[in-house]
Motif scaffolding. Structure first.
Motif, PDB file in Angstrom:
ATOM      1  N   ASN A 136     128.863  56.904  67.466  1.00  0.00           N
ATOM      2  CA  ASN A 136     129.306  58.354  68.467  1.00  0.00           C
ATOM      3  C   ASN A 136     128.770  59.111  68.467  1.00  0.00           C
ATOM      4  N   LYS A 137     127.503  58.727  69.783  1.00  0.00           N
ATOM      5  CA  LYS A 137     127.064  60.139  70.895  1.00  0.00           C
ATOM      6  C   LYS A 137     127.282  59.299  72.349  1.00  0.00           C
ATOM      7  N   THR A 138     128.761  58.210  71.965  1.00  0.00           N
ATOM      8  CA  THR A 138     128.746  57.646  73.532  1.00  0.00           C
ATOM      9  C   THR A 138     129.255  58.772  74.676  1.00  0.00           C
ATOM     10  N   GLY A 139     130.753  59.528  74.393  1.00  0.00           N
ATOM     11  CA  GLY A 139     131.121  60.971  74.407  1.00  0.00           C
ATOM     12  C   GLY A 139     131.957  59.652  75.828  1.00  0.00           C
ATOM     13  N   LEU A 140     132.649  59.044  75.266  1.00  0.00           N
ATOM     14  CA  LEU A 140     133.616  57.834  76.434  1.00  0.00           C
ATOM     15  C   LEU A 140     135.204  57.817  75.209  1.00  0.00           C
ATOM     16  N   LYS A 141     135.958  57.883  76.582  1.00  0.00           N
ATOM     17  CA  LYS A 141     137.848  58.110  75.623  1.00  0.00           C
ATOM     18  C   LYS A 141     137.570  56.845  74.690  1.00  0.00           C
ATOM     19  N   ILE A 142     137.084  56.471  74.507  1.00  0.00           N
ATOM     20  CA  ILE A 142     137.345  54.851  73.603  1.00  0.00           C
ATOM     21  C   ILE A 142     137.282  55.927  71.869  1.00  0.00           C
ATOM     22  N   GLU A 143     137.843  55.169  71.205  1.00  0.00           N
ATOM     23  CA  GLU A 143     137.894  55.715  69.193  1.00  0.00           C
ATOM     24  C   GLU A 143     137.399  54.433  68.988  1.00  0.00           C
ATOM     25  N   ASN A 144     137.423  55.155  67.910  1.00  0.00           N
ATOM     26  CA  ASN A 144     136.144  54.439  67.057  1.00  0.00           C
ATOM     27  C   ASN A 144     135.699  53.069  67.880  1.00  0.00           C
ATOM     28  N   LEU A 145     134.223  53.315  68.865  1.00  0.00           N
ATOM     29  CA  LEU A 145     133.470  52.547  69.451  1.00  0.00           C
ATOM     30  C   LEU A 145     132.949  50.977  68.718  1.00  0.00           C
ATOM     31  N   VAL A 146     133.486  50.231  68.515  1.00  0.00           N
ATOM     32  CA  VAL A 146     132.284  49.113  68.101  1.00  0.00           C
ATOM     33  C   VAL A 146     131.539  48.390  68.648  1.00  0.00           C
ATOM     34  N   HIS A 147     130.516  47.539  68.099  1.00  0.00           N
ATOM     35  CA  HIS A 147     129.693  46.630  69.033  1.00  0.00           C
ATOM     36  C   HIS A 147     130.172  44.984  68.711  1.00  0.00           C
ATOM     37  N   ASN A 148     130.224  44.827  67.320  1.00  0.00           N
ATOM     38  CA  ASN A 148     131.208  43.291  66.883  1.00  0.00           C
ATOM     39  C   ASN A 148     129.897  42.063  67.265  1.00  0.00           C
ATOM     40  N   HIS A 149     129.220  42.308  66.990  1.00  0.00           N
ATOM     41  CA  HIS A 149     128.082  41.778  67.861  1.00  0.00           C
ATOM     42  C   HIS A 149     126.843  41.893  67.584  1.00  0.00           C
TER      43      HIS A 149
ATOM     44  N   PHE B 192     126.419  45.009  74.677  1.00  0.00           N
ATOM     45  CA  PHE B 192     127.825  46.218  73.848  1.00  0.00           C
ATOM     46  C   PHE B 192     128.904  45.784  75.210  1.00  0.00           C
ATOM     47  N   GLY B 193     129.653  46.595  74.472  1.00  0.00           N
ATOM     48  CA  GLY B 193     131.210  46.961  75.384  1.00  0.00           C
ATOM     49  C   GLY B 193     131.471  45.445  75.627  1.00  0.00           C
TER      50      GLY B 193
ATOM     51  N   SER C 118     143.675  23.402  56.081  1.00  0.00           N
ATOM     52  CA  SER C 118     145.184  24.090  54.922  1.00  0.00           C
ATOM     53  C   SER C 118     145.333  25.243  55.543  1.00  0.00           C
ATOM     54  N   ARG C 119     145.470  25.396  57.338  1.00  0.00           N
ATOM     55  CA  ARG C 119     146.724  26.019  57.443  1.00  0.00           C
ATOM     56  C   ARG C 119     146.317  27.532  57.239  1.00  0.00           C
ATOM     57  N   ALA C 120     145.021  27.507  56.628  1.00  0.00           N
ATOM     58  CA  ALA C 120     144.650  29.001  56.612  1.00  0.00           C
ATOM     59  C   ALA C 120     143.858  29.713  57.731  1.00  0.00           C
ATOM     60  N   ILE C 121     144.551  31.120  57.785  1.00  0.00           N
ATOM     61  CA  ILE C 121     143.581  31.203  59.356  1.00  0.00           C
ATOM     62  C   ILE C 121     142.284  31.758  58.813  1.00  0.00           C
ATOM     63  N   ARG C 122     140.943  31.235  59.831  1.00  0.00           N
ATOM     64  CA  ARG C 122     140.008  31.746  59.530  1.00  0.00           C
ATOM     65  C   ARG C 122     139.437  32.926  61.115  1.00  0.00           C
ATOM     66  N   PHE C 123     139.115  33.423  60.877  1.00  0.00           N
ATOM     67  CA  PHE C 123     138.341  33.802  62.594  1.00  0.00           C
ATOM     68  C   PHE C 123     136.775  33.507  62.296  1.00  0.00           C
ATOM     69  N   GLU C 124     136.553  32.776  64.022  1.00  0.00           N
ATOM     70  CA  GLU C 124     135.228  33.404  64.604  1.00  0.00           C
ATOM     71  C   GLU C 124     134.424  34.643  63.918  1.00  0.00           C
ATOM     72  N   GLY C 125     133.743  34.563  64.146  1.00  0.00           N
ATOM     73  CA  GLY C 125     132.258  35.460  63.384  1.00  0.00           C
ATOM     74  C   GLY C 125     130.474  35.020  63.789  1.00  0.00           C
TER      75      GLY C 125
ATOM     76  N   THR D 216     135.229  46.832  62.771  1.00  0.00           N
ATOM     77  CA  THR D 216     135.449  48.258  62.974  1.00  0.00           C
ATOM     78  C   THR D 216     134.316  48.633  62.337  1.00  0.00           C
ATOM     79  N   GLN D 217     133.723  50.121  62.750  1.00  0.00           N
ATOM     80  CA  GLN D 217     132.889  50.773  62.291  1.00  0.00           C
ATOM     81  C   GLN D 217     131.904  50.209  60.939  1.00  0.00           C
ATOM     82  N   LYS D 218     132.280  50.054  59.864  1.00  0.00           N
ATOM     83  CA  LYS D 218     131.758  49.873  59.397  1.00  0.00           C
ATOM     84  C   LYS D 218     131.548  48.117  58.592  1.00  0.00           C
ATOM     85  N   SER D 219     132.309  47.390  59.728  1.00  0.00           N
ATOM     86  CA  SER D 219     132.170  46.022  59.293  1.00  0.00           C
ATOM     87  C   SER D 219     129.933  45.660  60.415  1.00  0.00           C
ATOM     88  N   ASP D 220     129.876  47.187  61.737  1.00  0.00           N
ATOM     89  CA  ASP D 220     129.001  47.039  61.661  1.00  0.00           C
ATOM     90  C   ASP D 220     128.030  47.256  61.162  1.00  0.00           C
TER      91      ASP D 220
END
Length: 431
Positions: A219-232, A252-253, A279-286, A302-306
């Motif tokens: 919420n407070k970086t003031g950057l042009k990037i919308e919905n900035l997330v960390h994800n790690h 970060f970034g 089984s050909r089901a898609i799974r994402f690394e996390g 997303t921010q909610k996943s953060d």
């Protein structure tokens, strides 16, 4: 350590200020003979006043020039311009990637080395999506412009292949911060009965730092990037520093620079490179134990996943347990998986009469049963709100950071009340 703009070593502007003071002192020296004249001399000559005003104008002009020079040099000294490193620099600093890897801060390949006179940590990551060179440069510039006391600064990057999107890997260069990861502080395999975080104040301090750091990212970086997330967000990506046990967030970034945040389905963008099982089901690394249900289903950060990952880390900080662990069940002969979320819910679902007891048993026993129970209960409830299955029901990080700040103040009051009284006197004299 992370530096704010006010904390930058402004040695160059200091020299500029010294030049400014010298010019002002020279201007005062030029006026000195005029002020020392007798009153009759100053009234009979009209040129004296003129020379004095010209001298003051010259001094003011030189002062303004020096001020502009000082501001320009200060602006140049601020760490806002990212370094674009050549891959050869990274290779030389890491001994052609043969140097000992830094294993405590990330599961990805990382090295501690020296680049351009600074001690840094280099992380190697793969691109999830091809990014154009101009877009990558803009994102790198925006990320390096962000500074917060709870976030480790990104200094620059390098790309294998010599061009934006032309290589498979990106090397992110962060400043080196001396400390240990939160995961290692909580769980030392060599001595599981010991932790440096053995008092409550250290843990609430870390929780407060991390909450405000993630709130800043969202919420407070003031950057042009919308919905900035960390994800790690995970305990191994947090560095705990001494002597005050502050928490600092790594990576970060990374999500923005590696193309992890674009809301694209795998069908529309095959460059996201999701893994397919037999089984050909898609799974994402996390990160196991920190992934929210919607991230597991879509792979979209997303921010909610953060917020979900922060809630897991908060429960981890309270209990000292891993997000997920397996226990051997002697009756069935199988391994049973338990999560810190399930154990926290069980501790809070007890009746009002026994809740304090179950909560104390759930908390990290290495705290010595010395913590404010009311604060721990409120903090656990807040963490469980963060890990709700429906992302709509999870709180925003601004609200989370505000609540944790209040609990930090309550902890300070509790800590002050627990101190030994110092105004008691003891007399051994006969009565």
């Amino acid at each position: 350590m992370c530096k704010s703009k006010m904390g930058v070593n402004a040695s160059e502007p200091t020299r500029a200020r010294s030049r400014s003071s010298q010019s002002q002192s020279q201007g005062r020296n030029r006026r000195t003979p005029t002020t020392n004249r007798s009153p009759s001399t100053s009234t009979t000559t009209g040129t004296t006043t003129t020379s004095t005003s010209n001298s003051s104008k010259t001094g003011a002009s030189s002062s303004s020039v020096a001020s502009r020079t000082s501001l320009a040099s200060l602006r140049e000294s601020l760490p806002e311009n990212p370094h674009i490193y050549d891959v050869s620099e990274i290779r030389t600093a890491t001994n052609n990637f043969l140097a000992n890897r830094l294993s405590s801060s990330s599961s990805k390949a990382s090295w501690r080395c020296n680049l351009r006179g600074k001690e840094v940590v280099v992380f190697q990551r793969k691109f999830r999506r091809r990014i154009a060179k101009d877009e990558l440069r803009d994102r790198l510039s925006d990320t390096c412009r962000s500074h917060h006391g709870s976030i480790i600064n990104l200094l620059g990057a390098s790309i294998s292949g010599g061009g934006g999107g032309g290589g498979d890997h990106i090397y992110l260069v962060y400043e080196f911060v001396n400390g240990a990861s939160l995961a290692d502080c909580l769980r030392n395999p060599k001595n599981p009965n010991f932790t440096v975080l053995s008092n409550w104040n250290s843990r609430i301090q870390i929780a407060t730092d991390l909450a405000h750091g993630i709130d800043y990212i969202h919420n407070k970086t003031g950057l042009k990037i919308e919905n900035l997330v960390h994800n790690h967000i995970k305990s191994s990506a947090v560095i705990v520093t001494e002597p005050d046990f502050n928490g600092k967030i790594c990576h970060f970034g990374t999500a923005q620079l590696c193309g992890e945040t674009e809301e694209m389905s795998p069908e529309r963008d095959e460059s996201r490179n999701p893994k397919r099982s037999e089984s050909r089901a898609i799974r994402f690394e996390g990160v196991r134990g920190y992934m929210s249900p919607e991230f597991q289903a879509s792979g979209i950060a997303t921010q909610k996943s953060d917020v979900y990952a922060f809630g897991v880390m908060l429960l981890e900080l309270l209990s000292g347990e891993e997000p997920l662990k397996y226990r051997y069940d002697k009756s069935t002969g199988d391994f049973e998986r338990t999560s810190v979320i399930e154990t926290a819910k069980a501790a809070m679902d007890g009746g009002d009469s026994d809740r304090e007891g179950t909560l104390r048993r759930w908390m990290d026993r290495r705290l010595g049963d010395s913590f404010p129970v009311t604060v721990v209960e409120k903090l656990t409830r807040l963490a469980l709100e963060c890990v709700l299955d429906d992302p709509v029901n999870r709180p925003e990080m601004g609200r989370v950071a505000g609540k944790i700040s209040q609990l930090y103040l309550e902890s300070e009051k509790w800590s002050a009340s627990m101190k030994r009284p110092t105004d008691i006197t003891v007399s051994f004299a006969p009565r």
